[in-house]
Design an enzyme around this catalytic site. Structure first.
Site, PDB file in Angstrom:
ATOM      1  N   HIS A 141       0.817  -1.219   0.000  1.00  0.00           N
ATOM      2  CA  HIS A 141       0.000   0.000   0.000  1.00  0.00           C
ATOM      3  C   HIS A 141       0.857   1.279   0.000  1.00  0.00           C
ATOM      4  O   HIS A 141       2.072   1.206  -0.003  1.00  0.00           O
ATOM      5  CB  HIS A 141      -0.974  -0.044   1.184  1.00  0.00           C
TER       6      HIS A 141
ATOM      7  N   HIS B 285     -10.499  -5.726  23.900  1.00  0.00           N
ATOM      8  CA  HIS B 285     -11.205  -6.625  24.825  1.00  0.00           C
ATOM      9  C   HIS B 285     -12.542  -6.094  25.348  1.00  0.00           C
ATOM     10  O   HIS B 285     -13.200  -6.776  26.120  1.00  0.00           O
ATOM     11  CB  HIS B 285     -10.324  -6.960  26.047  1.00  0.00           C
TER      12      HIS B 285
HETATM   13  C1  LIG Z   1     -10.199  -2.134  -0.627  1.00  0.00           C
HETATM   14  C2  LIG Z   1      -9.509  -2.908   0.467  1.00  0.00           C
HETATM   15  N1  LIG Z   1     -10.093  -2.993   1.676  1.00  0.00           N
HETATM   16  C3  LIG Z   1      -9.530  -3.660   2.694  1.00  0.00           C
HETATM   17  C4  LIG Z   1      -8.320  -4.296   2.540  1.00  0.00           C
HETATM   18  C5  LIG Z   1      -7.729  -5.037   3.699  1.00  0.00           C
HETATM   19  O1  LIG Z   1      -6.547  -4.489   4.186  1.00  0.00           O
HETATM   20  P1  LIG Z   1      -5.524  -5.400   5.016  1.00  0.00           P
HETATM   21  O2  LIG Z   1      -4.792  -6.229   4.040  1.00  0.00           O
HETATM   22  O3  LIG Z   1      -4.651  -4.418   5.732  1.00  0.00           O
HETATM   23  O4  LIG Z   1      -6.327  -6.216   5.948  1.00  0.00           O
HETATM   24  C6  LIG Z   1      -7.675  -4.258   1.302  1.00  0.00           C
HETATM   25  C7  LIG Z   1      -6.389  -4.955   1.123  1.00  0.00           C
HETATM   26  O5  LIG Z   1      -5.639  -4.791   0.246  1.00  0.00           O
HETATM   27  C8  LIG Z   1      -8.287  -3.546   0.232  1.00  0.00           C
HETATM   28  O6  LIG Z   1      -7.724  -3.494  -0.984  1.00  0.00           O
END
Ligand SMILES: Cc1ncc(COP(=O)(O)O)c(C=O)c1O
Length: 396
Positions: free
Chosen positions: A191, A218
């Site tokens: 990312h 928690h």
């Molecule tokens: C649009 C979107 N939402 C959520 C996620 C989930 O992120 P993570 O991999 O940090 O759990 C991703 C992962 O690439 C994503 O592309």
């Protein structure tokens, strides 16, 4: 030998990022602590989110946002069976937290020009049961946020922005992730910034922030604004162990926070370099008629200043995706689907009977004709760009 000359992701960690992590390791204070708070505050100040909470992934951020919506401490909470609209071009964990929370997802098609939610289809899908929208800002681009906000206000809907792929993008000079009541970000390795695993859940108001904090850890009262009042009302309990809400443990660590913060400080530099690289690749593609006629590169939407994640491409009708992908991989260009293609086609959606039909015209087009390639943060050499475009040409 390296398989790819043009991989999806290069190792994003610089010496200075790792050094920050090592400092934390040496301090032996590894769990959520002062650096987590520092990262949260820096993030809020820069992106202009009201409240930010570090979690262990973007998926956890989406889960907490959904769970917050049904929490009994929320004055206006959603009920089981309430509908949440979601684009068919989404990630697994944009979708599943809706179902896991007892809410009902309803799929909306995308606009092929932006790859984001289709606002006409969105409005058509709104019913009396619709209470929220989760937007997925695709790979750095977004929909017309002015129009989206008009729809949100007209139907009184809650907005969650899944900004996991678009940290740093601005629409009309306002960062994505600051439009909705909630937003999520991911710091997974590929990312805009990376901390190994990691994510941020952000919200607009304090009531939600207090719920998110408890849910993250928690369900206990530690660190809540009214911690003292809660312990005064529960004199029979050890005040350090009062479980005030339901909960998970979705915290991150100060190791991840230190690496994430070190990267976050250079976010603007990363965005600039990626934009330069993208423009250079675009120019080279435009100079090659065969490539430009067969590979349609996603453009940023009007009023968007994109923080690109990768380069999404839609191939021409006459080309077969699987053949193009096979050749590109052979020539050393790594590819992957645009998010997950049409998510309605996934076996999990069928197993949970989430939709009677898989018919989503534009999501299907992305599924059958779309893929994306990487976009490095470091400046790409000219000869690599030429080789990339030559590979695209040879894959036709
Ligand atoms: C649009 C979107 N939402 C959520 C996620 C989930 O992120 P993570 O991999 O940090 O759990 C991703 C992962 O690439 C994503 O592309």
């Amino acid at each position: 030998m390296q398989k790819y000359f043009y991989p999806l992701v290069e190792n994003p960690y610089r010496k200075k990022d790792i050094d920050e992590g090592i400092k934390v390791l040496k301090s032996r204070r590894l769990t959520t602590g002062l650096l987590t708070t520092k990262f949260q505050n820096t993030f809020s100040n820069k992106i202009k989110t009201n409240y930010s909470l570090l979690v262990n992934s973007g998926s956890s951020a989406n889960l907490l946002a959904m769970q917050c919506l049904i929490n009994p401490y929320r004055k206006k909470r959603l009920k089981s069976g309430d509908e949440v609209l979601i684009p068919a071009l989404c990630w697994s964990t944009s979708l599943w937290p809706i179902v896991q929370t007892g809410l009902k997802p309803k799929f909306v098609d995308i606009d092929i020009n932006t790859l984001n939610i289709d606002l006409v289809d969105l409005e058509k899908k709104i019913s009396k049961k619709t209470k929220a929208i989760i937007l997925v800002h695709v790979l750095g681009n977004c929909t017309n946020m002015n129009q989206l906000m008009r729809i949100k206000r007209k139907y009184n809907l809650i907005l969650i922005e899944d900004t996991c792929e678009s940290l740093g993008t601005k629409y009309k000079n306002k960062y994505l992730g600051t439009y909705g009541e909630f937003s999520s970000f991911s710091f997974y390795s590929s990312h805009q910034i990376s901390s190994g695993e990691g994510g941020m859940v952000c919200c607009k108001n304090e009531e939600d922030f207090e719920i998110l904090k408890a849910l993250r850890s928690h369900g206990w009262s530690r660190g809540l604004k009214n911690e003292k009042t809660i312990s005064d009302k529960n004199q029979n309990l050890d005040k350090r162990f009062i479980f005030y809400n339901s909960g998970f443990n979705l915290r991150s660590t100060d190791i991840a926070a230190s690496i994430g913060l070190s990267q976050f400080k250079d976010l603007q530099k990363f965005i600039r370099n990626r934009t330069i690289n993208r423009n250079l690749i675009n120019r080279e593609i435009k100079s090659n008629l065969k490539v430009s006629q067969n590979f349609n590169i996603l453009k940023q939407n009007n009023h968007v200043k994109a923080s690109w994640f990768g380069i999404p491409i839609i191939i021409s009708k006459k080309l077969l995706r699987k053949n193009v992908i096979k050749k590109l991989e052979k020539y050393g260009v790594e590819t992957r689907p645009i998010i997950s293609g049409n998510f309605l086609k996934q076996p999990s959606v069928k197993k949970y009977k989430l939709s009677k039909s898989t018919n989503m015209k534009n999501a299907e087009l992305v599924n059958n004709k779309g893929f994306f390639i990487g976009l490095p943060t470091k400046k790409i050499e000219k000869k690599i760009i030429k080789k990339l475009v030559k590979s695209l040409e040879k894959s036709i």
